[in-house]
Motif scaffolding. Structure first.
Motif, short mmCIF file in Angstrom:
data_model
loop_
_atom_site.label_atom_id
_atom_site.label_comp_id
_atom_site.label_asym_id
_atom_site.label_seq_id
_atom_site.Cartn_x
_atom_site.Cartn_y
_atom_site.Cartn_z
N ILE A 153 -8.74 -2.56 4.26
CA ILE A 153 -7.32 -2.72 4.61
C ILE A 153 -7.12 -3.66 5.80
CG2 ILE A 153 -5.12 -1.49 4.70
CD1 ILE A 153 -6.60 1.13 4.41
N PRO A 199 -5.77 3.78 7.79
CA PRO A 199 -5.25 4.34 6.53
C PRO A 199 -4.36 5.57 6.72
CG PRO A 199 -7.59 4.82 6.76
CD PRO A 199 -7.23 3.89 7.87
N TYR A 231 -0.33 4.96 7.57
CA TYR A 231 0.63 4.70 6.50
C TYR A 231 1.46 5.95 6.19
CZ TYR A 231 -1.58 0.23 5.34
OH TYR A 231 -2.06 -1.06 5.38
N PRO A 247 -6.86 3.81 0.24
CA PRO A 247 -5.82 3.18 -0.58
C PRO A 247 -6.18 3.28 -2.07
CG PRO A 247 -7.15 1.51 0.50
CD PRO A 247 -7.60 2.84 1.05
N GLY A 271 -7.77 -0.69 -2.83
CA GLY A 271 -7.01 -1.54 -1.93
C GLY A 271 -6.48 -2.82 -2.57
N PRO A 312 -1.38 -5.96 3.85
CA PRO A 312 -1.47 -4.55 4.24
C PRO A 312 -0.18 -3.96 4.78
CG PRO A 312 -2.68 -5.94 5.77
CD PRO A 312 -2.23 -6.82 4.65
N TYR A 333 3.55 -1.79 1.21
CA TYR A 333 2.95 -0.60 0.61
C TYR A 333 4.02 0.37 0.15
CZ TYR A 333 4.27 2.06 4.73
OH TYR A 333 5.00 2.70 5.70
N ARG A 380 -0.23 9.10 -2.62
CA ARG A 380 -1.23 8.02 -2.67
C ARG A 380 -0.63 6.73 -2.13
NH1 ARG A 380 -3.27 7.94 -8.71
NH2 ARG A 380 -4.75 6.41 -7.89
N ASN A 381 -1.44 5.96 -1.42
CA ASN A 381 -1.00 4.72 -0.81
C ASN A 381 -1.31 3.54 -1.73
OD1 ASN A 381 -0.21 2.66 0.87
ND2 ASN A 381 -1.90 2.90 2.30
N LEU A 435 -0.90 -0.49 -2.19
CA LEU A 435 -0.70 -1.72 -1.43
C LEU A 435 -0.29 -2.83 -2.39
CD1 LEU A 435 -3.95 -1.36 0.70
CD2 LEU A 435 -1.61 -0.86 1.43
#
Length: 166
Positions: free
Chosen positions: A45, A50, A53, A94, A98, A115, A118, A124-125, A127
């Motif tokens: 990232i 992390p 976020y 991520p 990612g 980054p 998002y 859940r992240n 991007l």
């Protein structure tokens, strides 16, 4: 005088099917690293924290507060965030290594990201690519007029699993 070892059918099968010595010797961390979007020294990232976020938005992590999880280096803005990550890394990594959420969900493509672009979906992240006039998060939102978000996530999960296993 040279001696030769007999070649068996099983040996030939293993070599032809891709299960040769190199496949058996593959380090799981190395395989994982080869699929994730990483920078220099396996940094994820672009050095962003992390966990941040899920708080007030992405913050740069410190090189002094770093943790390596399965061969991938994560940096954190605070020691508390690092400890939070250590307690449940899978939650904070991520999605899809990612890579860009829209490109993965729609085409199964590994596309770089910004980054700072998002979206958190079901914890859940995801991007997204964002450069110039191209913003993949905007494209993701447009896609939602045709495809439910959970379906996009399922499609991306399917593509990602295929990438990981091949």
């Amino acid at each position: 005088m040279k001696q030769f070892l007999p070649v068996t059918g099983a040996f030939i099968f293993l070599m032809l099917s891709g299960f040769g010595a190199a496949s058996f010797a593959q380090n799981p961390e190395t395989a994982r690293q080869s699929h994730f979007r990483l920078g220099k020294n396996n940094l994820a990232i672009d050095g962003y924290d992390p966990v941040s976020y899920y708080q007030d938005g992405p913050k740069k992590g410190s090189s002094r507060i770093a943790y390596t999880y399965n061969g991938i280096v994560y940096r954190f803005a605070t020691v508390a965030n690092m400890e939070t990550f250590k307690a449940d890394p899978a939650r904070y990594e991520p999605a899809w290594g990612g890579w860009c959420g829209h490109a993965m969900a729609v085409r199964g493509d590994k596309v770089t990201i910004n980054p700072l672009t998002y979206k958190i979906v079901n914890g859940r992240n995801f991007l997204f690519y964002n450069k110039g006039k191209a913003n993949a998060l905007v494209n993701w939102e447009k896609e939602l007029t045709k495809t439910p978000e959970n379906r996009l996530v399922e499609q991306g999960d399917t593509y990602w699993q295929n990438i990981l296993t091949h």
